[in-house]
Design a protein around this motif. Structure first.
Motif, PDB file in Angstrom:
ATOM      1  N   SER A 369      13.790 -14.372  -1.613  1.00  0.00           N
ATOM      2  CA  SER A 369      12.382 -14.793  -1.550  1.00  0.00           C
ATOM      3  C   SER A 369      11.599 -13.982  -0.533  1.00  0.00           C
ATOM      4  O   SER A 369      10.453 -13.594  -0.789  1.00  0.00           O
ATOM      5  N   ALA A 370      12.220 -13.725   0.619  1.00  0.00           N
ATOM      6  CA  ALA A 370      11.554 -12.910   1.634  1.00  0.00           C
ATOM      7  C   ALA A 370      11.256 -11.518   1.094  1.00  0.00           C
ATOM      8  O   ALA A 370      10.154 -10.981   1.274  1.00  0.00           O
ATOM      9  N   GLY A 371      12.230 -10.917   0.431  1.00  0.00           N
ATOM     10  CA  GLY A 371      12.035  -9.585  -0.130  1.00  0.00           C
ATOM     11  C   GLY A 371      10.964  -9.558  -1.205  1.00  0.00           C
ATOM     12  O   GLY A 371      10.141  -8.626  -1.263  1.00  0.00           O
ATOM     13  N   LEU A 372      10.936 -10.576  -2.058  1.00  0.00           N
ATOM     14  CA  LEU A 372       9.926 -10.629  -3.116  1.00  0.00           C
ATOM     15  C   LEU A 372       8.527 -10.792  -2.535  1.00  0.00           C
ATOM     16  O   LEU A 372       7.555 -10.229  -3.065  1.00  0.00           O
ATOM     17  N   LEU A 373       8.404 -11.565  -1.455  1.00  0.00           N
ATOM     18  CA  LEU A 373       7.104 -11.669  -0.781  1.00  0.00           C
ATOM     19  C   LEU A 373       6.652 -10.302  -0.274  1.00  0.00           C
ATOM     20  O   LEU A 373       5.464  -9.960  -0.326  1.00  0.00           O
ATOM     21  N   GLY A 374       7.607  -9.518   0.222  1.00  0.00           N
ATOM     22  CA  GLY A 374       7.267  -8.170   0.678  1.00  0.00           C
ATOM     23  C   GLY A 374       6.757  -7.298  -0.448  1.00  0.00           C
ATOM     24  O   GLY A 374       5.801  -6.515  -0.279  1.00  0.00           O
ATOM     25  N   ILE A 375       7.370  -7.418  -1.638  1.00  0.00           N
ATOM     26  CA  ILE A 375       6.931  -6.641  -2.798  1.00  0.00           C
ATOM     27  C   ILE A 375       5.552  -7.102  -3.254  1.00  0.00           C
ATOM     28  O   ILE A 375       4.654  -6.288  -3.512  1.00  0.00           O
ATOM     29  N   GLU A 376       5.382  -8.425  -3.363  1.00  0.00           N
ATOM     30  CA  GLU A 376       4.103  -8.968  -3.840  1.00  0.00           C
ATOM     31  C   GLU A 376       2.945  -8.572  -2.933  1.00  0.00           C
ATOM     32  O   GLU A 376       1.834  -8.304  -3.411  1.00  0.00           O
ATOM     33  N   ASN A 377       3.199  -8.534  -1.629  1.00  0.00           N
ATOM     34  CA  ASN A 377       2.118  -8.286  -0.664  1.00  0.00           C
ATOM     35  C   ASN A 377       2.069  -6.850  -0.174  1.00  0.00           C
ATOM     36  O   ASN A 377       1.253  -6.521   0.701  1.00  0.00           O
ATOM     37  N   GLY A 378       2.916  -5.991  -0.729  1.00  0.00           N
ATOM     38  CA  GLY A 378       2.905  -4.577  -0.353  1.00  0.00           C
ATOM     39  C   GLY A 378       3.170  -4.341   1.123  1.00  0.00           C
ATOM     40  O   GLY A 378       2.586  -3.432   1.727  1.00  0.00           O
ATOM     41  N   LEU A 379       4.049  -5.139   1.722  1.00  0.00           N
ATOM     42  CA  LEU A 379       4.315  -5.015   3.153  1.00  0.00           C
ATOM     43  C   LEU A 379       5.057  -3.725   3.464  1.00  0.00           C
ATOM     44  O   LEU A 379       5.782  -3.183   2.631  1.00  0.00           O
ATOM     45  N   GLN A 380       4.888  -3.253   4.692  1.00  0.00           N
ATOM     46  CA  GLN A 380       5.564  -2.042   5.145  1.00  0.00           C
ATOM     47  C   GLN A 380       6.492  -2.379   6.313  1.00  0.00           C
ATOM     48  O   GLN A 380       6.116  -3.130   7.220  1.00  0.00           O
ATOM     49  N   PRO A 381       7.685  -1.804   6.301  1.00  0.00           N
ATOM     50  CA  PRO A 381       8.618  -2.099   7.395  1.00  0.00           C
ATOM     51  C   PRO A 381       8.245  -1.341   8.664  1.00  0.00           C
ATOM     52  O   PRO A 381       7.452  -0.391   8.629  1.00  0.00           O
TER      53      PRO A 381
END
Length: 458
Positions: A369-381
């Motif tokens: 779920s955390a990873g999918l939120l990153g994909i949905e919101n275009g987050l950058q590490p």
């Protein structure tokens, strides 16, 4: 009308003259609960459904009822929680004459997934990934101590001065696996028979420590295998008058016991890797970067689902092979997220924070779920950590620091707006109640340390 798959299964079992079946589910802590039912009852369950007293979703690992749960308690009068059998999970128990064994899912009165059923929660997360055309592959790795003890002897000794299966550290020891080859071979064969085959197994550093890597599979099937591996591993050794423990840390003299999770994302249509990009830095696709960024961003908030016990946090100590912040790096075993691979087939991220005591369904649901939120919101590490991550944590944003105890981890979980959005309000509230209960039960105790510290001198 009965589902055709159910009807076919009934006909098969009748043709085999099966008389008894075993059913099981996992509770919020990942403990398997279940029962034997005769074939007539099993047929009735497939046709009409059945239920367990819903206290099984509202008690702790010691069968003590939560006093802070809205979902279940004396105020609800403990009705049945209905369930359905997932016949795709069938195993034949090799030490019970080939008896069929099945996992079940809890459902609501209308047949929809139950909001606080751990396995159903993960199914919902997997369904969300599928809606994004993503198929998720996982592989769990477990470290566990094996003792030359029995359930009676550990209690008689008050869990002290226990005899390890073998002495000394002996990491990757050929001597130990040669000497105990018969036990290893029996275990490997047993895992194959139970349909949670291993990719590898070896002696880990520490007396009687084994590490087993399960062969990768789809996220739900892998979590089933991980959950069953823990339970049936323990029963395998107990039948040999030995004991295995998956505590996060059973002694401060040795490193903790991990439950690492390797993750790969594939295009659900083509089956091609979504993580690999030959032209990108370190061959990491933009989607993989978003996925890692999501895990960085939400690891602190979702931490109780991956480190669910009081004991979990004794493992999360700097310099003991477990992360203390949401860091990532390329082939870096000091970080929470380790990127591995240089080809489409091998490209993956290893979640190194996970402890062996976590419920596999909840740990998988949290990190995916955390990873999918990153994909949905275009987050950058953040920038990848090079070298010793423990020495560089001070430069990271504060939200990437991990709680050092369960109470603080629950505080962060409760404060995260995305928790109820992702896991649903009923699960989130119930899970918070269950973890706060665990904290309160711990805080009622007078420990040996307190007695030794204060009894005489204060």
């Amino acid at each position: 009308m009965m589902e055709k798959a159910y009807a076919d299964k009934i006909n098969q079992l009748k043709a085999e003259a099966v008389t008894w079946v075993k059913l099981a589910f996992t509770d919020i802590d990942g403990v398997h609960r279940g029962k034997y039912v005769n074939i007539e009852k099993f047929i009735s369950i497939l046709e009409k459904g059945a239920g367990f007293c819903d206290c099984v979703l509202g008690w702790d690992i010691n069968d003590q009822l939560y006093d802070n749960s809205e979902f279940t308690g004396w105020h609800t009068a403990f009705p049945d929680a209905k369930y359905r059998v997932d016949i795709s999970t069938e195993r034949r128990l090799p030490d019970e004459g080939g008896m069929p064994f099945y996992l079940v899912n809890f459902v609501n009165d209308n047949g929809e997934p139950h909001p606080i059923c751990p396995r159903s929660l993960l199914q919902g997360v997997v369904a969300k990934a599928k809606s994004m055309n993503i198929n998720i592959k996982l592989a769990f790795e477990y470290e566990f101590f094996v003792f030359d003890e029995t359930p009676d002897s550990i209690r008689a000794k008050n869990y002290r001065d226990l005899k390890h299966l073998t002495p000394g550290n002996f990491g990757y020891s050929l001597l130990r696996t040669n000497t105990h080859s018969e036990l290893y071979h029996d275990f490997l064969h047993y895992c194959e028979q139970m349909n949670f085959s291993l990719e590898g197994i070896h002696c880990e550093t520490g007396p009687g420590v084994w590490e087993a890597a399960l062969l990768y599979d789809d996220a739900l099937a892998m979590s089933d295998k991980a959950s069953l591996f823990k339970t049936f591993c323990k029963s395998f050794f107990q039948k040999k008058n030995l004991m295995a423990t998956f505590m996060a840390k059973c002694s401060m003299d040795y490193p903790g016991q991990s439950g690492h999770i390797h993750q790969s994302l594939l295009d659900a249509t083509t089956g091609e890797s979504l993580f690999y990009d030959e032209s990108a830095d370190h061959q990491m696709s933009p989607l993989m970067q978003h996925y890692i960024a999501g895990q960085q961003q939400y690891l602190s908030a979702f931490l109780p689902m991956c480190a669910p016990t009081i004991n979990s946090y004794t493992r999360l100590v700097k310099g003991f092979w477990a992360p203390t912040a949401a860091t990532w790096g390329i082939e870096n075993r000091t970080t929470a997220l380790r990127v591995i691979g240089d080809s489409a087939a091998s490209m993956r991220v290893e979640f190194r924070l996970g402890a062996a005591d976590a419920n596999p369904y909840l740990a998988a649901a949290a990190i995916i779920s955390a990873g999918l939120l990153g994909i949905e919101n275009g987050l950058q590490p953040t920038a990848a950590i090079k070298g010793n991550a423990y020495e560089q944590e001070h430069s990271l944003p504060g939200n990437l620091q991990l709680a050092s105890n369960l109470r603080d981890a629950v505080r962060d979980f409760k404060a995260c707006a995305e928790v109820e959005q992702v896991f649903g309000p009923q699960f989130s509230q119930h899970f918070i109640a269950s973890r706060l209960w665990e904290v309160r039960e711990y805080e009622k105790q007078v420990t040996d340390w307190q007695l030794q510290r204060y009894f005489e001198i204060i």
